[in-house]
Design a protein around this motif. Structure first.
Motif, short mmCIF file in Angstrom:
data_model
loop_
_atom_site.label_atom_id
_atom_site.label_comp_id
_atom_site.label_asym_id
_atom_site.label_seq_id
_atom_site.Cartn_x
_atom_site.Cartn_y
_atom_site.Cartn_z
N ALA A 149 0.85 -1.19 0.00
CA ALA A 149 0.00 0.00 0.00
C ALA A 149 0.89 1.24 0.00
O ALA A 149 2.10 1.16 0.23
N HIS A 186 0.83 3.66 2.13
CA HIS A 186 1.22 4.07 3.49
C HIS A 186 1.56 2.82 4.30
O HIS A 186 0.92 1.78 4.17
N GLN A 243 -1.33 1.27 6.34
CA GLN A 243 -2.28 0.52 5.52
C GLN A 243 -1.68 -0.81 5.06
O GLN A 243 -2.37 -1.83 4.99
N GLN A 284 -1.93 -3.33 7.89
CA GLN A 284 -3.30 -3.80 8.07
C GLN A 284 -3.70 -4.77 6.95
O GLN A 284 -4.35 -5.79 7.20
#
Length: 408
Positions: free
Chosen positions: A329, A331, A334, A337
């Motif tokens: 991702a 970031h 992110q 996660q």
């Protein structure tokens, strides 16, 4: 002579003059069960027992045909029908190793059909069989040679949720089937018309699964993220939701059902780990093949396994590709996660090829890179002084100067 047995009650002693038993050697039999030997020579005719033959295998082997196996009809004068020295066609039924003789048959029915023994049965072959018995779980059917098979209840009809055998399945009925699988002499067949009449290539092993192959299978399980499809001989594949060909908001259960025969296209396969990914859409325009998966191109991939630092995916045309955690991702939060939510079978519709390491692709799932893939230079020749280009940081290197102070 060599003693075979002694019966104390009758004081009978069994003897043998067979040379292989006298010398304790392997009997000179070089025939295969089920094989047909055309020019077998009749050595002796016994009107009460049968025929003694010489079977022309790589080395001549002794054979015997019982009086009950010389014809489909009753033969009263076998010595008139068969002459010593004449040639005949025989099919081997078995081998009696103690006597050192092959057992055969001359019946015309034994030479009909493509199945004579379990070894003749191949996944995907179409055969005609007679229904022997009908049970709540399916039907037992028998080929002309006597080999039996099971037609499971779900495969007795094209309809879904079948709860009892159809009326056409009656003892004695002859129907056309296709072999689903044959393992350890356990044969299963299907009566589904779409499978029996299919003209597509049969997929019966993971080694035969080639990318782009279109074949028929049947759905065995439907889940939120996709469904599982079974092929012949136990081969199983997975179809991710994005490959089901559904419109947004449409649930798979409303379109497909367990047991439904579907046309599938192979999109990825890892034979060594028996993993197969297929699609219900026949178009492969968005999939980049192996010979065109170059740096800067967009490919799709299916998660194969997770490691602490990377996500290993199966990519069409390549054995595998890898996505570093920081490339999941835009970031880091992110990416972490997303890594926790990923499971084998998840499909990335778009991945950017950053680099190639042998047969392995270095990939990125960052949307910022995927959206600007055409603007990222892939060769030095694309770099010009003063040009503004899109780049990404691959590593940081902190340089510093060490000053040595000399003390006097």
């Amino acid at each position: 002579a060599r003693i075979l047995f002694v019966d104390p009650s009758t004081r009978a002693v069994g003897l043998t003059l067979n040379q292989h038993l006298l010398r304790l050697n392997v009997p000179p039999i070089n025939v295969k069960v089920g094989e047909i030997y055309d020019k077998s020579r009749v050595l002796r005719v016994d009107k009460k027992a049968g025929l003694f033959l010489e079977i022309p295998s790589p080395t001549p082997s002794p054979g015997f045909v019982s009086i009950h196996d010389v014809s489909d009809k009753d033969v009263k004068n076998v010595e008139k029908k068969f002459r010593e020295g004449s040639l005949t066609r025989v099919r081997v039924l078995g081998v009696r190793h103690l006597e050192g003789v092959a057992l055969g048959t001359l019946k015309d029915s034994a030479f009909e059909g493509s199945v004579f023994t379990h070894a003749d049965v191949k996944p995907g072959m179409v055969v005609r069989a007679k229904v022997v018995t009908v049970e709540p779980f399916g039907a037992i059917v028998q080929f002309s040679s006597g080999v039996k098979a099971l037609c499971p209840l779900p495969h007795m009809s094209e309809l879904d949720n079948i709860v009892k055998p159809p009326k056409k399945f009656k003892a004695g009925a002859e129907l056309l089937f296709r072999v689903l699988g044959c393992k350890s002499k356990r044969i299963t067949v299907t009566y589904k018309k779409s499978l029996v009449k299919s003209k597509l290539e049969v997929l019966a092993s993971y080694a035969d699964a080639k990318i782009g192959l279109v074949t028929h299978g049947w759905i065995t399980k439907i889940e939120k993220h996709g469904c599982f499809v079974r092929f012949y001989n136990g081969v199983q594949g997975f179809v991710s939701r994005s490959e089901l060909g559904l419109e947004p908001g449409i649930e798979a259960e409303s379109v497909y059902h367990v047991g439904q025969v579907v046309k599938c296209r192979i999109v990825s396969v890892v034979p060594t780990s028996r993993k197969l990914y297929v699609s219900f859409t026949m178009s492969s325009n968005r999939v980049i093949q192996a010979d065109t998966a170059k740096v800067g191109t967009i490919v799709s991939g299916v998660v194969e396994r997770l490691t602490p630092a990377t996500v290993v995916v199966s990519v069409n045309g390549f054995s595998k590709g890898s996505i570093l955690n920081e490339q999941l991702a835009d970031h880091h939060g992110q990416a972490a996660q997303l890594k926790n939510l990923l499971k084998p079978g998840h499909e990335f519709n778009q991945l950017l090829v950053l680099d190639t390491e042998g047969q392995n692709l270095v990939l990125s799932a960052k949307h910022s890179l995927i959206n600007t893939a055409n603007d990222i230079p892939s060769e030095i020749s694309q770099m010009q002084a003063g040009a503004v280009v899109h780049v990404y940081s691959s590593s940081f290197c902190f340089s510093y100067i060490i000053i040595n102070e000399q003390v006097s």
